[in-house]
Write a protein that holds these residues in place. Structure first.
Motif, mmCIF file in Angstrom:
data_model
loop_
_atom_site.group_PDB
_atom_site.id
_atom_site.type_symbol
_atom_site.label_atom_id
_atom_site.label_comp_id
_atom_site.label_asym_id
_atom_site.label_seq_id
_atom_site.Cartn_x
_atom_site.Cartn_y
_atom_site.Cartn_z
ATOM 1 N N GLU A 245 -6.359 -8.608 -10.432
ATOM 2 C CA GLU A 245 -6.262 -9.958 -9.215
ATOM 3 C C GLU A 245 -4.997 -10.569 -9.372
ATOM 4 O O GLU A 245 -4.563 -11.878 -9.256
ATOM 5 C CB GLU A 245 -7.541 -10.624 -8.850
ATOM 6 N N ASP A 247 -0.773 -11.260 -10.238
ATOM 7 C CA ASP A 247 0.274 -10.675 -9.298
ATOM 8 C C ASP A 247 1.834 -9.516 -10.179
ATOM 9 O O ASP A 247 2.811 -10.091 -9.777
ATOM 10 C CB ASP A 247 0.777 -11.171 -8.094
ATOM 11 N N LEU A 436 -13.732 -6.355 -6.534
ATOM 12 C CA LEU A 436 -13.290 -6.820 -8.249
ATOM 13 C C LEU A 436 -14.487 -7.874 -7.725
ATOM 14 O O LEU A 436 -14.226 -8.210 -9.695
ATOM 15 C CB LEU A 436 -12.139 -7.475 -8.042
ATOM 16 N N LYS A 501 -2.128 -5.961 -10.760
ATOM 17 C CA LYS A 501 -3.308 -5.545 -10.007
ATOM 18 C C LYS A 501 -2.747 -4.646 -9.854
ATOM 19 O O LYS A 501 -4.059 -3.883 -9.108
ATOM 20 C CB LYS A 501 -3.059 -6.423 -8.716
ATOM 21 N N SER A 540 -7.730 -3.398 -2.074
ATOM 22 C CA SER A 540 -7.703 -4.789 -2.610
ATOM 23 C C SER A 540 -6.744 -4.632 -3.504
ATOM 24 O O SER A 540 -6.410 -5.729 -3.810
ATOM 25 C CB SER A 540 -9.420 -4.353 -3.435
ATOM 26 N N VAL A 544 -3.870 -9.028 -3.310
ATOM 27 C CA VAL A 544 -3.532 -9.520 -4.123
ATOM 28 C C VAL A 544 -2.670 -9.895 -4.006
ATOM 29 O O VAL A 544 -1.022 -8.810 -3.740
ATOM 30 C CB VAL A 544 -3.693 -8.414 -5.587
#
Length: 749
Positions: A245, A247, A436, A501, A540, A544
């Motif tokens: 999660e 970046d 997650l 990520k 997912s 992020v």
């Protein structure tokens, strides 16, 4: 807004950017660093509204001195807390001094001191970190510095004029607004032009300055690299979720073919292999802790028939020796031979030989066919093979029953099909979901069994761990691999930016062996398996980053320019980007001129070079030089005409003429009164001296002591500030010059 307010606000903004350069990447080492830019902003706003308006609200110099000594104690305490942060603690003391100084009344010397404090912060920040964030903050500080220094020169002159007016008891300028109407579009345009010229010249010098081959190969500075969970020798199950999660950037990758032609965006996500984990114990994975033989890679002629992918990789500072690349790797190198990457003979992991925590630049050549065996990787020894089959005793029967139910119709000797069947069950059956959001259904169960039986939802690490243990339960050697998959491709720069990520886990299963045709060594046949539902993972990953993802193309392009062409601008890139094209251009031009010379010589009937030195040769060369001079004069006239057309020539010329006429008349009048300007004195200094002189020679001369500063100020604004004088202003200046002439005439007689 008044001139003084604009100057002071710009000065404070410049100091904020200086602190930002120092602190933007230092938060990883000292969480206190992130507080300094907001603290400088708050101090600047408070000082702007209080001390700068009413100096009596400032603390005394004694109190400021005590605060400065206390701040030294704070910096020393920070250093004692972590002895590795001496440079950062000293830089933080500069920030403390800067904040204290902001709350004091400011003279010209105080502004110089504040500027130098900010400059030292910028230098320290540039040494400690060379990331793209620091680069953008540094660029902003540079532009603000040029702007502030321009205003500073004007502010200093205004203060000197005030001092002169106080000494002569004559109010020469408006102390609250010394440059009324100065900051207008022409002034801003002129300042922007100076800034652009300065940056352009600096850029040319930077590009042309010769570089060593090792420059840019590794970023130094002592900054502690960030920790990437999941890429250690020992990882607890679930740790990889800490970075999924996040970046932030891990590395930037440029892709080329064998001839160094840039490759387009890859059609499928590429896997950047990192570290493999073989031993599962205590609900976590670890690498084999035995000494591992490593060796440098070099691509031989035996790979000439295989298409290759060249990767130029710039890895951000990390605290791990693991390097990431597309496999199988044929060659790996850096421009600094001291830190040549090496390959682990046991598991094929690429490792850098240094233990620095700075950024690392390296190049990898890989076979585009991922099914080719990794050159140099040995077939597992008996002990290593045993570790690839290890399972907790109480867990093996339960996992075996699950796996056997999936592969019951596949022969036991077909390891490849059995492994792919278990992979497909986890990935495609629909029973398992990617998420997650982690939770535990039964804390008494092993997390892998809890995932398979109860939760049936998790991220890639749980899918990979489950597949690895299920394969081991049916006697197929397997290991977990942690690395990265995919990345954000920037079409403007042609570079892939891999972020935290994009971290991913997959599985390598040992399904056979092959004999190397060249060395006749037995090599393992590893089958790469990925049980994670690809679509769910992609969704997912896309979530992020939030709002910043909408500007990814622009921000990644800026980062690419900074990382590859400023911080990483080494001799190889300089030659390819600058010197190579120049050399090619010179060769082409020389060949072209040679052809033109031959044609002209034949057309003018010069059979040889010696025949050119004759009467006919003199006439031809003379006419050719005349033609060149005419072309040069015509080009010069055209450029000047175009500039006049763009900048509005006539009004500008008339204004310039008016300013020069006023100034020359002033010089003539004062010279008749015995006041002349020496060559070493600026017009403004001469005007200030003349005003003081006139104010001390009777009421007649004192009444016109404001005329020299008035005329010179108008001359400066017209001549250098591109200000167009109005009829009203022109009449006013003319009237004041008439008054000066009438006052001085009796004095002369």
């Amino acid at each position: 807004m008044k001139f003084v307010a604009i100057y002071r606000a710009s000065f404070y903004l410049m100091l904020t950017f200086a602190t930002l350069v120092l602190s933007i990447d230092a938060a990883a080492d000292s969480p206190l660093s992130i507080l300094f830019p907001p603290a400088v902003i708050c101090a600047s706003v408070i000082a702007f509204l209080t001390v700068d308006r009413n100096p009596r609200l400032a603390p005394s110099r004694n109190v400021a001195s005590l605060l400065a000594m206390a701040s030294a104690g704070l910096s020393y305490a920070e250093y004692k807390h972590d002895n590795n942060l001496l440079l950062l603690a000293a830089a933080h003391w500069l920030v403390y001094l800067q904040i204290i100084k902001i709350f004091l009344p400011k003279t010209v010397e105080d502004d110089w001191f504040l500027f130098l404090l900010g400059l030292v912060q910028v230098l320290v920040g540039g040494v400690m970190s060379q990331s793209d964030k620091v680069g953008m903050a540094l660029f902003g500080w540079s532009l603000l510095s040029l702007w502030v220094l321009t205003l500073f020169a004007l502010h200093r002159d205004a203060l000197r004029m005030n001092a002169a007016s106080v000494a002569s008891s004559a109010e020469l300028i408006d102390r609250t607004e010394p440059y009324r109407g100065l900051i207008d579009p022409p002034f801003l345009f002129a300042t922007a032009r100076v800034a652009a010229t300065t940056l352009a010249l600096g850029g040319l010098i930077f590009l042309a300055m010769p570089r060593r081959s090792s420059m840019g190969s590794s970023q130094s500075g002592g900054a502690v690299g960030k920790h990437l969970s999941g890429f250690d020798d020992e990882v607890q199950l679930g740790q990889l979720g800490e970075i999924l999660e996040n970046d932030s950037v891990v590395m930037s990758v440029e892709l080329f073919d064998r001839s160094w032609a840039r490759l387009p965006a890859p059609e499928a996500e590429m896997r950047w292999r990192g570290v493999s984990m073989e031993v599962y114990e205590k609900r976590g994975w670890r690498r084999v802790r035995e000494p591992v033989k490593t060796y440098p890679l070099s691509m031989g002629d035996r790979w000439s028939e295989s298409p290759v992918i060249r990767q130029v990789i710039k890895l951000e500072p990390t605290d791990s020796r693991i390097l990431f690349a597309f496999h199988p790797i044929l060659e790996a190198e850096t421009s600094d031979l001291r830190y040549t990457p090496e390959l682990s003979a046991a598991d094929g992991s690429l490792i850098r030989t240094d233990t620095k925590t700075s950024g690392f630049d390296y190049q990898v050549t890989s076979a585009s066919d991922s099914q080719i065996a990794q050159p140099g990787e040995k077939y597992p020894s008996t002990s290593y093979l045993g570790r690839l089959l290890e399972l907790p005793t109480d867990l093996k029967p339960r996992l075996r029953s699950i796996a056997q139910n999936v592969v019951k119709n596949i022969p036991a000797d077909d390891a490849k099909r059995r492994a792919e069947a278990v992979e497909g069950w986890l990935r495609d059956s629909g029973e398992f979901q990617y998420t997650l959001q982690m939770s535990v259904s039964d804390p008494k169960l092993d997390p892998v069994e809890d995932f398979l039986v109860n939760r049936k939802a998790g991220h890639c690490e749980y899918f990979a761990s489950s597949l690895t243990l299920l394969l081991r339960s049916i006697d197929i050697p397997a290991r977990v691999v942690n690395g990265f998959q995919g990345g954000d491709y920037n079409s403007m720069a042609g570079v892939i930016t891999v972020r935290q990520k994009h971290a991913h886990s997959w599985v390598e299963a040992l399904v056979g062996r092959t004999r190397n045709k060249s060395s006749y060594e037995i090599q393992p046949t590893w089958l790469t398996l990925d049980p994670t539902p690809a679509d769910q993972r992609s969704q997912s990953v896309a979530r992020v980053g939030g709002l910043a993802g909408n500007f990814r193309q622009i921000t990644d392009f800026i980062r690419y320019v900074w990382v590859f062409y400023i911080v990483g601008f080494n001799s190889e890139r300089q030659s390819r980007f600058l010197y190579g094209p120049i050399r090619s251009l010179i060769v082409e031009a020389r060949n072209g001129f040679s052809i033109m010379g031959e044609a002209i010589r034949g057309w003018l009937h010069f059979p040889s070079v010696e025949s050119f030195f004759s009467l006919r040769g003199f006439v031809v060369s003379f006419l050719a030089l005349l033609l060149l001079v005419a072309i040069a004069r015509l080009a010069n006239w055209s450029i000047r005409w175009l500039i006049r057309r763009i900048s509005g020539s006539k009004s500008s010329e008339s204004s310039d003429s008016a300013g020069i006429v006023f100034y020359r008349r002033l010089l003539h009048l004062l010279a008749g009164y015995g006041l002349e300007r020496p060559p070493a004195e600026t017009p403004r200094e001469f005007a200030r001296r003349a005003a003081i002189y006139l104010s001390g020679h009777g009421s007649g001369a004192e009444a016109v002591s404001d005329v020299p500063p008035l005329v010179v100020d108008a001359f400066y604004r017209i001549r250098f500030g591109e200000h167009t004088i109005s009829d009203e202003e022109s009449h006013h200046v003319t009237a004041r010059l008439d008054a000066l002439e009438s006052r001085l005439r009796p004095q002369k007689s």
